[in-house]
Write an enzyme that holds these catalytic residues in place. Structure first.
Site, PDB file in Angstrom:
ATOM      1  CG  ASP A  89      41.905  41.691  39.536  1.00  8.71           C
ATOM      2  OD1 ASP A  89      42.571  41.083  38.686  1.00  8.71           O
ATOM      3  OD2 ASP A  89      41.601  42.898  39.431  1.00  8.71           O
ATOM      4  CG  HIS A 134      43.992  36.809  36.902  1.00 12.29           C
ATOM      5  ND1 HIS A 134      43.600  37.977  37.515  1.00 12.29           N
ATOM      6  CD2 HIS A 134      44.791  36.179  37.792  1.00 12.29           C
ATOM      7  CE1 HIS A 134      44.155  38.047  38.721  1.00 12.29           C
ATOM      8  NE2 HIS A 134      44.869  36.967  38.913  1.00 12.29           N
TER       9      HIS A 134
END
Length: 432
Positions: free
Chosen positions: A406, A402
């Site tokens: 995304d 992350h």
């Protein structure tokens, strides 16, 4: 006579250290150039370290099970036919040479007084006075394992401070609480867990390759914040197309046309359209890789290897199927080379091969994502016309870093993979 140093080689891209899993020679053995000296294990590959010289093994610096940084000396070799003149020439050669003359070493310098970079680093991080440490290495040499045991026990010998210059390589400040709590991944993995052993329990020693897998997985989980997403794919057309070709293909080409080859091809095509996925975290920047090199997970009974299909986007389904077959054979026959495992930018794992229908993979560090291809199963599905039909369905499960990616871009990427697979058929897709 001239003594040459053999150093820990770099056995793969991003590899910074290696572990001596087994010495293949002993002190006094005569070796020829290119003869194997030791088996070395990294988190990427097992390999043999060859001799760069012809001569006699003078000293084994590292012990079996010891981990050393790339470039650290592992052993020395006395050159065959060395003369005093050659020794003098070696002493005056440029600093890039690995040659060292025996008579250039202080006579009172023993193994105990020579510290490897790994030992020095740990001693400095934890304020250990190396002059107060008893080594268990050859000739009393202090090893990395000796220091890790001291740190685990909490009995760290610290040099006394005074107004004079402190001698020795150790940093004399007592370690702060933060430093004491800061234990490296390798240190943590080396700590034994006190688990009661009952009658009938079996203790299985942890192999070097299993330790390497554990360290690499732990690093990935600690450094990369994992997120997960999954998409469902109707693979009915793909199944029908592949099944119509597999027998003739095997007879003609000599290897199997697997479903996995179609998945790898679809992923490679989607990566070309979504290059953000083909990226790596590099601290203060993100590196978006130009080449699409697909790592594939190949398991043996006790280990996991991740060889790489280079430029997968430029290969046909047949070409990918051939490489999958060849790499799998190399793994299972012990012939996989270090270069076979270098350069991967994205990993595809065929978890469906053993019946899994949903899983959350650990990212293959330093890549930004891994895709798990689950088992193709027949299930009743409500079609667009409201009718229920039995279809071949498969889940694609993606783990992502992350920091780099995304959910939006990963969702679009998976949608594209889904679209490619659901539109795979005789009329739309060529395997050549």
């Amino acid at each position: 006579m001239v003594i040459e140093q053999i150093k820990m080689p770099q056995l793969g891209e991003s590899v910074t250290e290696g572990t001596i899993s087994k010495w293949l020679v002993s002190v006094g053995d005569k070796v020829n150039k290119y003869d194997p000296l030791a088996e070395v294990m990294t988190d990427k590959v097992n390999a043999e370290v060859p001799s760069s010289f012809t001569g006699v093994v003078k000293e084994l610096i590292a012990e079996e099970g010891e981990t050393l940084a790339v470039g650290e000396m592992i052993c020395t070799i006395e050159l065959e036919g060395g003369t005093p003149q050659e020794t003098a020439a070696a002493e005056t050669s440029d600093t890039s040479s690995q040659s060292v003359a025996v008579n250039a070493e202080p006579e009172d310098q023993g193994n105990k007084a020579r510290y490897s970079p790994a030992v020095l680093k740990i001693s400095q991080e934890h304020g250990i006075d190396l002059t107060k440490v008893s080594g268990t290495g050859a000739g009393g040499r202090i090893t990395r394992k000796d220091l890790l045991k001291l740190i685990e026990s909490g009995n760290i010998p610290v040099a006394e401070q005074n107004d004079e210059t402190i001698k020795g390589p150790a940093v004399v400040e007592a370690p702060t609480q933060a430093a004491a709590q800061s234990v490296s991944t390798s240190t943590a993995s080396a700590q034994a867990v006190n688990i009661p052993v009952a009658v009938g329990d079996i203790e299985i020693p942890v192999t070097g390759i299993r330790k390497a897998i554990a360290a690499n997985m732990l690093r990935s989980k600690h450094e990369a914040p994992h997120a997960w997403t999954m998409i469902e794919v109707d693979a009915t057309n793909l199944v029908e197309y592949r099944n119509s070709l597999k027998d003739e293909f095997k007879k003609k080409e000599g290897f199997n046309l697997t479903f996995f080859a179609f998945f790898v091809k679809a992923v490679a095509q989607a990566l070309k359209e979504f290059p953000q996925i083909n990226s790596m975290w590099a601290g203060d920047k993100i590196i978006q890789k130009k080449d699409i090199n697909i790592s594939i997970a190949v398991a043996t009974d006790d280990a996991l290897y991740v060889p790489v299909i280079k430029q997968a986007d430029e290969k046909t389904v047949k070409g990918i199927a051939r490489e999958i077959s060849e790499l799998a054979v190399k793994v299972r026959t012990g012939k996989l080379r270090s270069e076979d495992m270098q350069g991967g930018t994205f990993t595809v794992n065929n978890t469906g091969s053993f019946g899994s229908v949903q899983s959350m993979g650990i990212i293959n560090y330093p890549q930004a994502a891994i895709l798990q291809v689950e088992s193709i199963v027949k299930r009743p599905v409500v079609m667009n016309n409201g009718m229920i039909a039995v279809r071949d369905m498969v889940n694609l499960c993606m783990s992502l870093d992350h920091r780099v990616l995304d959910g939006l871009v990963c969702g679009r990427f998976l949608q594209r993979v889904k679209e490619i697979l659901e539109n795979t058929s005789k009329s739309t897709t060529s395997i050549y």
